[in-house]
Design an enzyme around this catalytic site. Structure first.
Site, PDB file in Angstrom:
ATOM      1  N   GLY A 694       0.730  -1.111   0.244  1.00 23.56           N
ATOM      2  CA  GLY A 694       0.041  -0.095   0.214  1.00 23.56           C
ATOM      3  C   GLY A 694       0.903   1.239   0.094  1.00 23.56           C
ATOM      4  O   GLY A 694       0.454   2.411  -0.694  1.00 23.56           O
ATOM      5  N   THR A 968      -5.497   5.735   0.593  1.00 25.81           N
ATOM      6  CA  THR A 968      -5.339   5.638  -0.865  1.00 25.81           C
ATOM      7  C   THR A 968      -4.383   4.350  -1.211  1.00 25.81           C
ATOM      8  O   THR A 968      -4.725   3.507  -2.150  1.00 25.81           O
ATOM      9  CB  THR A 968      -5.107   6.565  -1.628  1.00 25.81           C
ATOM     10  OG1 THR A 968      -3.852   7.057  -1.474  1.00 25.81           O
ATOM     11  CG2 THR A 968      -6.260   7.796  -1.656  1.00 25.81           C
ATOM     12  N   CYS A 969      -3.534   4.017  -0.300  1.00 23.95           N
ATOM     13  CA  CYS A 969      -2.478   3.001  -0.495  1.00 23.95           C
ATOM     14  C   CYS A 969      -3.238   1.677  -0.482  1.00 23.95           C
ATOM     15  O   CYS A 969      -2.800   0.838  -0.805  1.00 23.95           O
ATOM     16  CB  CYS A 969      -1.255   3.168   0.514  1.00 23.95           C
ATOM     17  SG  CYS A 969      -1.786   3.158   2.424  1.00 23.95           S
ATOM     18  N   VAL A 970      -4.259   1.700   0.374  1.00 19.89           N
ATOM     19  CA  VAL A 970      -4.740   0.303   0.505  1.00 19.89           C
ATOM     20  C   VAL A 970      -6.426   0.205   0.118  1.00 19.89           C
ATOM     21  O   VAL A 970      -7.129  -0.620   0.677  1.00 19.89           O
ATOM     22  CB  VAL A 970      -4.741  -0.361   1.961  1.00 19.89           C
ATOM     23  CG1 VAL A 970      -3.238  -0.836   2.384  1.00 19.89           C
ATOM     24  CG2 VAL A 970      -5.222   0.536   3.164  1.00 19.89           C
TER      25      VAL A 970
END
Length: 1001
Positions: A694, A968-970
């Site tokens: 992520g 947003t990374c995950v």
């Protein structure tokens, strides 16, 4: 018989005086007897031989004496005859006696002067007529004189050895020959019909092959064009063709000998002076030669002889084409085609370009004559035939020229396209009504259709149609393409034509599954078109038409697909295995095959890499993912077995691009492995969190947002906000290497399936596919320049005087103007009506390709470190943009709901129920903002949200007073437990419109 000088003819007895009797055994006695018999036989043979030699010598000596005596008498007689006047009958009788005597004693080494004297006598005029004709007046002398004259002419011909120091000797021989064959001289003879029959027998003499060879030998050995012998030689060579009727069988034989031995003399026009050349050209039966050549060129096996024949034909025919009848023009085209097919292409180009020592050398002067083939006036007559019933023949003719002279292809096509006749519509109109077109339209063609001689001319027409229309599209913008007043074909015709081409392309690429398989290097009957060439031109035009359809659809739904011919499940499985086998091949050369070579090995890969649009886009995306997965497995190493990252990188939040470049660019293809990111905040402290993928996505999203920001300077945007490299963005190799780094990062995004929120210009995406952009891509970059070039293309006045353009462009770099020459010396070359198409091509090429060539090269080099170029060839510009940034399709909330995971919530919780109700009621723009808020990209994955990794997730985030936030990374939405629907709608709308919430958990 044994003789001795003592007069005894018997052998003496052998007497032994030793007193002892010798005893000889039987074998010795037999051998002795045998040897004696052989000795006697040998002696008898010597005697017979001696008698024969003596008789021969005596005979020759006696004959020589008789000849010498005859010569003395002959010399006196001819001197008397030359200096005195006889009656007609006496002259005829004396001439017969004179020639009989000459034929008896003549020897070429001793009687050269006497031959000249006889020449003089035969040409002596009495009562306005030469002496050679007088014996024909008398019935009792005519047959004898015919026989004597025939033998005399043969002597003159056999001694046609040219003495360059004394050419008059040969001139006399030749003039006498020509005089004796002058039909007008026989008009005074009674019973003319009979005499002409007799005369025709005589005329066969100088037409024998050995005579032609002597003339050929002279021209081969002498290049003195002013030698007085040449004119009578030329007349002698042409004479048989002038006195024979073209309908007579013997004329055909004369003509074939003339072509084989005279018309193949190298550089005939260069060996003859102007006056003689005029005579030769005026008397040459050129039409008959062309008609004969069209039937006999197959017999010309010698390459050098073919080149010579080609040069001579064009030397005499290139200025007379406009006056030829249609049947002669067709034969002329067929002859040129046949000659071009039998001569290697390397021999037909300038020697400076041909370094093949294995090929024979051709005189550059011959190549200069052959180049007359492409004179504008010469080709004009053939262009006119396109509008006639000869369109099939002329189509095959032009295709032959394009294949054998590739460097002339553009000029030929431009002359056809921008001439006075609507060539494209004529070609399509003719092809549409052929049997071949009906088979292709209805998909009833098979491998036999390619090789059936019945269709050979139709294939030539089809190939020229593809070549011409492909060239038309290079300088046709989309606005012209969709305007039926400017497009030579209606859209309905283009749809039908693309159907034919699609079936041809599929048939060729699917070759190994054909029954029987096609041999790709075999030419279509009676043409120079092989299946490799046909495959290439069909592929090129199909891509051009499909590109227009991708930008603005005009074909029916599923028009391009060939799914009815393919089992897609089987296709996907086998094509993945084919690619895997190629990549695992230990032979390095097999790993570097181009897409056409791969097509020969794997029909499925050939289709994917060349005409991928016959396979549904969704299936190609699946195949792409499989290719990536296979590559990931091939590149796995021991550390990766335990999911250990290849590198651990610290990235400062305020220096994302610089830190990423310095730490990751050098990894190259090593970026395929997992990369662990550790963020450093603005205070220099490590942020909490372990990167399980992520954080790298967050890093990649942040980095691309910076790199593609036009204020950063590496990229510019068009008026449609489409990105392309800044042409003036680099002043050092390090800055140029930034593009390589961006290419690697985008390659990593593709490799990992991470969507990037960026839209690229079509001409830039073309570079990803290894293709060149043309005029139709220019509107996206510079619409004003595009309109100007279209105006120039259609300008009706004098371009040179009215517009005053030259082959240069002006660059404005940071406020400084700089003139760039499009070709060497371009500032001194005006743009004219004739070369304006070339100017348009060069301007578009400079703006779309050359101006950003270095930046694109660096970018593409970085991209290829992670993504195999052949994988990208499965897509066009628009599809590649979807692959990078997601599909430009409405957000399917139901699909999103089916692929969402929950944390601390359940699917039937009131908050979740309200959430989906609110989101479903959002307008499309709000839905896209929500997706971007959570995933960093506003577009959904092409194959739906099931392809989103990690899954879209919703987690409870406390009470209902906070705003929603995201990671947003995950792909995580942190949603507070709002008490009612209105509060949830208000808070969620505020958050996604304010661009807040991009923080880590």
């Amino acid at each position: 018989m044994i003789n001795s000088f003592e007069g005894h003819y018997k052998s003496r007895r052998t007497i032994n005086l030793g007193g002892r009797r010798q005893q000889e055994d039987r074998e010795a006695l037999v051998k002795k007897t045998h040897d004696q018999r052989k000795a006697r036989e040998k002696e008898r043979l010597k005697q017979k031989s001696a008698i024969k030699i003596q008789a021969f010598y005596r005979g020759r000596t006696t004959a020589g004496t008789f000849r010498d005596n005859e010569r003395k008498s002959w010399d006196q007689q001819i001197k008397f005859m030359i200096n005195n006047v006889y009656s007609e009958r006496d002259l005829a009788l004396n001439l017969i006696n004179l020639v009989r005597s000459f034929l008896f004693f003549y020897r070429s080494h001793y009687d050269a002067q006497r031959k000249l004297n006889l020449n003089q006598m035969l040409r002596k005029q009495t009562k306005g007529l030469e002496a050679v004709f007088f014996p024909f007046y008398y019935d009792d002398l005519r047959d004898l004189w015919t026989y004597q004259l025939k033998r005399t002419l043969v002597i003159f011909l056999k001694n046609l050895e040219i003495n360059t120091m004394q050419p008059y000797q040969s001139i006399y021989n030749l003039e006498t020959l020509l005089l004796s064959m002058n039909i007008s001289k026989y008009q005074k003879i009674q019973n003319i019909n009979r005499e002409l029959v007799t005369l025709s027998r005589n005329f066969r003499i100088p037409c024998k092959e050995w005579l032609i060879r002597r003339i050929e030998k002279y021209f081969d050995q002498h290049e003195d064009k002013d030698n007085p012998v040449i004119l009578p030689l030329v007349e002698l060579a042409l004479h048989p063709l002038q006195i024979s009727s073209s309908s007579h069988q013997i004329y055909d034989s004369f003509l074939q000998n003339f072509i084989t031995h005279i018309f193949t003399i190298p550089l005939i026009p260069n060996r003859i002076n102007i006056e003689t050349l005029k005579i030769f050209s005026s008397r040459l039966p050129l039409n008959d030669i062309i008609l004969k050549l069209s039937t006999m060129v197959g017999a010309v096996e010698d390459i050098e002889q073919g080149c010579v024949l080609f040069g001579n034909l064009l030397a005499f025919a290139h200025q007379k084409v406009s006056k030829m009848k249609i049947n002669v023009m067709l034969a002329y085209m067929k002859t040129i085609q046949n000659l071009a097919l039998r001569i290697p292409t390397q021999l037909l180009i300038d020697k400076s370009e041909n370094s093949n020592d294995a090929l024979p050398k051709v005189d550059p002067r011959i190549l200069k004559w052959i180049s007359r083939l492409f004179d504008k006036e010469h080709l004009a007559s053939f262009f006119a035939l396109v509008a006639s019933s000869a369109i099939f023949g002329v189509s095959n003719f032009f295709i032959t020229l394009m294949i054998r002279w590739p460097s002339k292809k553009v000029v030929l096509l431009n002359n056809m396209i921008y001439g006075k006749r609507p060539v494209v519509s004529l070609l399509w109109g003719a092809f549409e009504n052929t049997e071949l077109a009906q088979l292709l339209t209805n998909n009833k063609s098979n491998s036999n259709t390619m090789t059936d001689p019945t269709f050979s001319e139709q294939w030539g027409l089809f190939a020229l149609l593809c070549e011409v229309y492909s060239r038309v599209l290079f300088t046709m913008g989309d606005d012209e393409f969709f305007d039926e007043r400017k497009n030579p074909l209606r859209l309905s015709e283009i749809i039908k034509m693309s159907t034919c081409m699609k079936h041809v392309g599929f048939l060729i690429y699917w070759n190994r599954n054909n029954s029987p398989p096609l041999k790709m290097d075999v030419r279509i009957e009676s043409s120079c078109i092989d299946l490799y060439y046909l495959r290439d031109i069909v592929t090129k035009l199909l891509r051009q038409i499909h590109a227009r359809d991708s930008r603005r659809q005009f074909t029916p739904t599923d028009h391009w697909l060939m799914t009815s011919e393919i089992d897609m499940n089987v296709f996907v499985k086998i094509v993945v295995l084919d690619e895997q086998d190629l990549e695992y091949d230990s032979d390095d050369e097999a790993c570097n095959l181009d897409k056409m070579q791969i097509a020969n090995i794997s029909p499925r890969l050939g289709i994917l890499y060349n005409i991928p649009f016959v396979i549904p886009f969704e299936e190609r995306v699946k195949i792409f993912r499989e290719f990536v997965q296979n590559d990931r497995e091939r590149n796995i190493n021991r550390a990766d077995l335990f999911m250990q990252p290849r590198a651990r990188v610290s990235i400062r939040r305020n220096s994302v691009f610089e830190d990423g470049f310095s730490n990751l660019n050098a990894l190259g293809s090593g970026l395929k492995s997992p990369i662990a990111i550790q963020f450093i905040d603005e205070f220099g402290m490590q942020e909490a969190g372990i990167d399980g993928g992520g954080l790298f996505k967050e890093f990649l999203t942040s980095l691309t947002r910076i790199a593609f920001d036009t204020n950063y300077g590496l990229f510019l945007s068009t008026k449609e906000q489409l990105l392309y490299p800044n042409p003036y963005a680099f002043s050092s190799q390090e800055q140029l290497s930034y593009y390589g780094f961006i290419g690697r990062i985008l390659g990593k995004a593709l490799y990992e399936g991470i969507l990037v929120d960026a839209a690229f210009a079509g001409f830039f995406l073309n570079k990803w596919l290894g293709r060149t952009s043309y005029l139709d891509d220019l509107p996206s970059l510079d619409p004003e320049l595009y309109q100007g070039l279209i105006y120039l293309k259609n300008y009706q006045g004098d371009v040179e005087s009215d517009l005053s353009l030259n082959f240069t462009v002006v660059n404005n770099e940071l406020g400084v103007s700089r003139t760039i020459e499009l070709i060497p010396g371009g500032s001194d070359i005006p743009v004219t009506n004739e070369n304006r198409i070339s100017y348009i091509h060069r301007v578009a090429d400079y703006r779309l390709n050359k101006q950003i060539e270095l930046q694109c090269g660096a970018f593409f080099g970085g991209l290829l470190d992670l993504i195999n170029q052949k994988w990208l060839m499965m897509f066009n510009q628009e599809e590649l943009q979807i692959l990078v940034g997601g599909a430009y399709i409405p957000i399917n909330i139901e699909d999103l709901k089916q692929n969402t995971e929950y944390s601390d919530y359940k699917e039937d919780d009131p908050v979740i129920i309200n959430f989906w109700k609110v989101v479903t009621e959002f307008p499309e723009e709000q839905k896209q903002k929500l997706i971007k808020f959570v995933t960093s990209c506003s577009r959904p994955p092409l194959l739906g949200f099931k392809e989103l990794h990690p899954k879209f997730s919703i987690r409870k985030a406390g009470s209902g007073t906070r705003l929603p936030s995201s990671s947003t990374c995950v792909n995580l939405l942190k949603l507070p437990a709002y008490s009612d629907e209105n509060t949830l709608r208000e808070k969620l709308s505020y958050a996604i419109n304010a661009d807040v919430g991009f923080d880590l958990s």
